[in-house]
Motif scaffolding. Structure first.
Motif, short mmCIF file in Angstrom:
data_model
loop_
_atom_site.label_atom_id
_atom_site.label_comp_id
_atom_site.label_asym_id
_atom_site.label_seq_id
_atom_site.Cartn_x
_atom_site.Cartn_y
_atom_site.Cartn_z
N ASP A 227 0.95 -1.24 -0.03
CA ASP A 227 0.09 -0.08 -0.11
C ASP A 227 1.01 1.20 0.04
N ALA A 228 0.35 2.31 0.26
CA ALA A 228 1.00 3.66 0.08
C ALA A 228 1.96 4.05 1.68
N SER A 229 2.19 3.11 2.47
CA SER A 229 2.85 3.27 3.55
C SER A 229 4.28 3.96 3.11
N THR A 230 4.70 4.66 4.30
CA THR A 230 5.84 5.46 4.29
C THR A 230 6.87 5.25 5.39
N GLU A 231 8.12 5.82 5.21
CA GLU A 231 9.06 5.81 6.51
C GLU A 231 9.15 4.57 7.08
N GLY A 277 1.04 5.01 7.98
CA GLY A 277 0.06 4.65 7.00
C GLY A 277 -0.38 5.26 5.87
N PRO A 278 -0.89 5.05 4.94
CA PRO A 278 -1.16 5.51 3.76
C PRO A 278 -2.21 6.88 4.10
N ARG A 279 -1.61 7.95 3.39
CA ARG A 279 -2.12 9.59 3.87
C ARG A 279 -3.54 9.51 3.53
N GLU A 290 1.58 6.06 12.64
CA GLU A 290 2.41 5.03 12.46
C GLU A 290 2.04 3.75 13.02
N ARG A 291 2.23 2.52 12.21
CA ARG A 291 1.40 1.40 12.81
C ARG A 291 2.29 0.19 12.32
N SER A 292 2.25 -0.86 13.13
CA SER A 292 2.91 -2.06 13.03
C SER A 292 2.61 -2.85 11.83
N PHE A 367 -16.69 -3.40 12.56
CA PHE A 367 -15.40 -3.26 11.86
C PHE A 367 -14.50 -2.35 12.40
N GLU A 368 -13.18 -2.38 11.84
CA GLU A 368 -12.23 -1.43 12.51
C GLU A 368 -12.12 -0.25 11.54
N PRO A 369 -12.80 1.00 11.99
CA PRO A 369 -12.70 2.13 11.52
C PRO A 369 -11.32 2.92 11.47
N PRO A 370 -11.33 3.85 10.33
CA PRO A 370 -10.07 4.54 10.19
C PRO A 370 -9.79 5.24 11.50
N PRO A 371 -8.80 5.88 11.76
CA PRO A 371 -8.35 6.55 13.16
C PRO A 371 -9.33 7.76 13.38
#
Length: 450
Positions: A227-231, A277-279, A290-292, A367-371
């Motif tokens: 996905d579009a994860s970074t750093e 995570g993806p912006r 930031e996520r594992s 369901f697991e919602p966005p932040p």
């Protein structure tokens, strides 16, 4: 489409999927009740009630299956029984087109599914979530455990039709928002057929790497984001209670790697890869959370244990009232901080109120919602520095399991135990009991460096 609209559309899709799941399962149940021949449905994970609690000791048959576990992470595909291959084809064939683009088969999870199916067949209950994460490690999976859909039935010729129906119903409700891996297993013993479909959060394509190393041996990790994860950064235990944090290097093809030496002291060490995570899914696109993405142990100069840690098999005594869990969890954190020579953390009432409100909101959805898109404003209004905070969410069956797994996660150790001063808020909310009758809770934790 705006970020808010995308999140709203995702929530509506998940709600519709949940509604479809219930309708599909009710249709299957009604169809089963009309089949008065030689077959009889005995249990289905989505509508079974059992007096037993979650499994902490794997049955003998399940332990025998684990003997096939590989000595590497991200193992190559192996052979699959005809029954399991049929289940996989049925499940994949029923996935919606948009789901197929987000989900991939992982052969390591086939072995996890086989262990879970055998355990469910023997006990009519799943292992604890913490024990299933251990199964992921033991079987060489590099994803993080998400959920399982098990079922079993016995009887005559129409068992396969029913089991296929359960797989199709599961596929119809699988609408992942982020890359997901899955594995399957189905087997028949006498007149009883059991199956499980297990899912993991898998935002990385991970190159095969060993579980065991000689002290000081080369250790190289190669990953490719899905996905579009970074750093991307690697957190690693140091063996003396400390944690290192190292950035991963990027190749021209978009993949990442890190090369280092294994620790020199024998023991078990956990590796954890985290990233922004993806912006497009972040609460604040300018500051994605930031996520594992990978969390697994390696063994330096010692063998990989064949059984789970005792703490996973025998939970520590905990308060019966979930309202007392936040204070108990904070007490456990402070005991660990004391061992490392750090002063107690502060269970801040403002953060605790925010965490409790957030956990209650999460427990109300399926369901697991966005932040939380308003978290930065809430922290600022309460007088906290936004740039020095961390939010974590976890489904909780036992506070003992939750704390122990936090102690095994390098990034959590660094955040919770190594900071000299720390403010924490912990919220716990009960959600509707699972169909199996097991209680389930959502835990939200905010940590702020003052």
């Amino acid at each position: 489409m705006s970020h808010e609209a995308r999140c709203g559309a995702a929530a509506e899709d998940e709600a519709r999927a949940f509604s479809k799941r219930k309708k599909a399962l009710m249709t299957l149940w009604k169809r089963t009740r009309t089949l008065a021949g030689a077959s009889l449905l005995v249990a289905l994970a989505a509508c079974t009630t059992s007096a037993g609690g979650p499994v902490r000791e794997l049955p003998a048959d399940a332990r025998e299956i684990l003997a096939r576990a590989p000595d590497v992470y991200a193992p190559s595909p192996g052979s699959m029984s005809a029954e399991s291959a049929h289940l996989r084809a049925t499940f994949e064939g029923a996935l919606a087109p948009e789901a197929r683009s987000m989900i991939g088969h992982d052969p390591a999870l086939d072995l996890v599914a086989a262990v879970i199916a055998q355990t469910f067949s023997d006990n009519q209950q799943l292992p604890t979530k913490a024990l299933i994460q251990w199964l992921f490690w033991r079987c060489g999976a590099t994803s993080l455990y998400s959920h399982t859909r098990p079922s079993w039935a016995f009887g005559g010729n129409q068992v396969q039709e029913r089991m296929d129906g359960y797989a199709i119903a599961s596929a119809h409700t699988t609408r992942p928002l982020l890359p997901t891996s899955y594995g399957v297993a189905r087997f028949t013993q006498g007149t009883k057929t059991s199956q499980a479909i297990v899912f993991g959060r898998a935002s990385l394509d991970v190159g095969t790497f060993q579980k065991r190393y000689a002290p000081g041996a080369p250790l190289v990790l190669h990953i490719r984001p899905l996905d579009a994860s970074t750093e991307f950064v690697l957190f690693t235990d140091t063996g003396d209670g400390g944690v290192t944090r190292e950035p991963m290097q990027k190749h021209d093809d978009g993949s990442f790697f890190i090369s280092r030496s294994a620790p020199s002291r024998p023991g078990r060490y956990f590796l954890e890869i985290r990233a922004r995570g993806p912006r497009s899914l972040a609460a604040d696109p300018g500051l994605p959370w930031e996520r594992s993405l990978l969390w697994a142990p390696i063994y330096v100069g010692v063998p990989e244990p064949m059984v789970p840690d005792e703490r996973l098999r025998v939970a520590a005594p905990t308060p019966a009232d979930p309202l007392a869990w936040p204070a108990w969890i904070a007490g456990q954190y402070n005991a660990e901080r004391g061992k490392l020579g750090n002063p107690p953390l502060t269970l801040d009432p403002r953060l605790t109120t925010m965490a409790q409100e957030r956990s209650a909101a999460l427990a109300a959805v399926d369901f697991e919602p966005p932040p939380d898109r308003q978290l930065a404003q809430k922290l600022t209004a309460a007088g906290f520095p936004v740039a020095r905070h961390d939010e974590s969410f976890a489904p909780v069956e036992s506070p003992s399991d939750y704390v122990y797994m936090q102690m095994l996660r390098p990034s959590a150790r660094k955040r919770l135990f190594l900071a000299e001063r720390l403010l924490v808020g912990i919220g716990v909310a009960a959600r509707a009991a699972e169909p199996s009758g097991r209680p389930s809770y959502d835990e939200v934790e905010y940590a702020v460096l003052p």
